[in-house]
Design an enzyme around this catalytic site. Sequence first.
Site, mmCIF file in Angstrom:
data_model
loop_
_atom_site.group_PDB
_atom_site.id
_atom_site.type_symbol
_atom_site.label_atom_id
_atom_site.label_comp_id
_atom_site.label_asym_id
_atom_site.label_seq_id
_atom_site.Cartn_x
_atom_site.Cartn_y
_atom_site.Cartn_z
ATOM 1 N N TYR A 54 0.837 -1.196 0.000
ATOM 2 C CA TYR A 54 0.000 0.000 0.000
ATOM 3 C C TYR A 54 0.876 1.251 0.000
ATOM 4 O O TYR A 54 1.623 1.509 0.952
ATOM 5 C CB TYR A 54 -0.923 0.032 1.218
ATOM 6 C CG TYR A 54 -2.019 -1.027 1.212
ATOM 7 C CD1 TYR A 54 -2.279 -1.799 0.074
ATOM 8 C CD2 TYR A 54 -2.808 -1.247 2.333
ATOM 9 C CE1 TYR A 54 -3.274 -2.754 0.071
ATOM 10 C CE2 TYR A 54 -3.812 -2.200 2.335
ATOM 11 C CZ TYR A 54 -4.037 -2.959 1.203
ATOM 12 O OH TYR A 54 -5.028 -3.914 1.214
ATOM 13 N N SER A 152 -5.534 -13.999 1.258
ATOM 14 C CA SER A 152 -6.372 -12.980 0.632
ATOM 15 C C SER A 152 -6.535 -13.310 -0.845
ATOM 16 O O SER A 152 -5.550 -13.426 -1.575
ATOM 17 C CB SER A 152 -5.757 -11.585 0.788
ATOM 18 O OG SER A 152 -6.598 -10.594 0.197
ATOM 19 N N TRP A 207 -13.047 -6.918 2.091
ATOM 20 C CA TRP A 207 -12.675 -5.585 1.624
ATOM 21 C C TRP A 207 -13.631 -5.133 0.519
ATOM 22 O O TRP A 207 -14.336 -5.928 -0.076
ATOM 23 C CB TRP A 207 -11.226 -5.547 1.133
ATOM 24 C CG TRP A 207 -10.878 -6.458 -0.017
ATOM 25 C CD1 TRP A 207 -10.549 -7.781 0.050
ATOM 26 C CD2 TRP A 207 -10.794 -6.099 -1.404
ATOM 27 N NE1 TRP A 207 -10.271 -8.271 -1.190
ATOM 28 C CE2 TRP A 207 -10.405 -7.268 -2.106
ATOM 29 C CE3 TRP A 207 -11.000 -4.916 -2.114
ATOM 30 C CZ2 TRP A 207 -10.231 -7.290 -3.495
ATOM 31 C CZ3 TRP A 207 -10.828 -4.941 -3.494
ATOM 32 C CH2 TRP A 207 -10.447 -6.104 -4.163
ATOM 33 N N ALA A 211 -17.921 -1.405 -2.878
ATOM 34 C CA ALA A 211 -17.501 -1.490 -4.278
ATOM 35 C C ALA A 211 -16.774 -0.218 -4.700
ATOM 36 O O ALA A 211 -17.123 0.423 -5.698
ATOM 37 C CB ALA A 211 -18.699 -1.757 -5.191
ATOM 38 N N GLN A 296 -16.502 10.376 7.592
ATOM 39 C CA GLN A 296 -16.937 9.165 6.902
ATOM 40 C C GLN A 296 -16.970 7.976 7.858
ATOM 41 O O GLN A 296 -17.862 7.128 7.772
ATOM 42 C CB GLN A 296 -16.004 8.878 5.721
ATOM 43 C CG GLN A 296 -16.089 9.910 4.602
ATOM 44 C CD GLN A 296 -15.036 9.685 3.524
ATOM 45 O OE1 GLN A 296 -13.983 9.108 3.784
ATOM 46 N NE2 GLN A 296 -15.325 10.133 2.308
ATOM 47 N N GLU A 299 -20.061 8.189 10.003
ATOM 48 C CA GLU A 299 -21.247 7.765 9.260
ATOM 49 C C GLU A 299 -21.264 6.249 9.073
ATOM 50 O O GLU A 299 -22.318 5.612 9.172
ATOM 51 C CB GLU A 299 -21.300 8.475 7.910
ATOM 52 C CG GLU A 299 -21.635 9.951 8.003
ATOM 53 C CD GLU A 299 -22.991 10.177 8.651
ATOM 54 O OE1 GLU A 299 -23.988 9.558 8.198
ATOM 55 O OE2 GLU A 299 -23.059 10.955 9.627
#
Length: 335
Positions: A54, A152, A207, A211, A296, A299
Amino acid sequence: MEYRYLGKSGLMVSCLSLGGWVTYGGQVGPEIAQQCMKTAFDLGINFFDTAEVYSGGQCEIDMGVAIRKFGWKRSDLVISTKIFWGGKGPNDRGLSRKHIIEGTDASLKRLQLDYVDLLYAHRPDPDTPMEEIVRAFNHVINQGKAFYWGTSEWSPQQITEAHAVAQRLNLIAPLMEQPQYNMFHRDRVEKDYLPLFKNFGMGATIWSPLASGLLSGKYNAGVPHDSRLAIQDNAVMKRLRDGLDSEDGRVKLSKVSNLGNIAKQLDCSTAQLALAWCLKNPNISSVITGASKPSQIEENVKALRVVPLLTDEVMASIEEILLNKPASDYNFRSS
């Protein structure tokens, strides 16, 4: 916050977690990353997910700085990272014993941690024998550098092979899988992995529950300049962005709009509905969310109150919109 056991283990993870893919070390700077992680922690999120690839390792660095800055008690955190893409050298990628061990050491150095709780094989490696992979992850665990290992985006066959090797050699088998799962991407979790959940007690930390933001409704009228899909130097985001103009993309946007009507009836956002839908699946240990703003996260956490509202009737209405339920005898647990 709700906490769930990670598969058959005794480890409890927050059912909503925070991941750094694309965002930390890339889309936003370290200050925002710190604010987001603190907000998440204050709201009860204990599981933070990253990977060596990442932002070229910068995500791990930024997350590590945040952990040290706030002085959180290590036992209050569940930190995961993933090994596969560690650099450009011939031995800097894949799942050789060399890269698993050296890649883990490099990740720990960037994170400024002595160990991670969860260590994932970020992708399957057909070029490395399964016995070598299983032995290497066990070595890392035996060295105290990770507590559990998982996979994964591995196929059920590959995961089953890893379990067979571990059983034969009396080693630790993978505990969890981290697949993509959302309303538009369902088959693997709801069909292919069912034997893994049943036979091995595998946990799932999923994950892309929205989408890449599509299920939030934010792209119904175009791509906002500060959104994930607006990132120009990411091949995955470009492919998703271009796909919005395809026939399939337009169909999905229409479905998102219709899902928004159900969300209004439940007095929640479309994103909260999509997250709650993922949480409804009893095989999901944690839903990994992304956030470029603390608001975010605030929420997203509100999705917890939506889960009890997803009655059989509401779930049936959602299925009438999605029209993509896998052909299996799997059903979500009723509230």
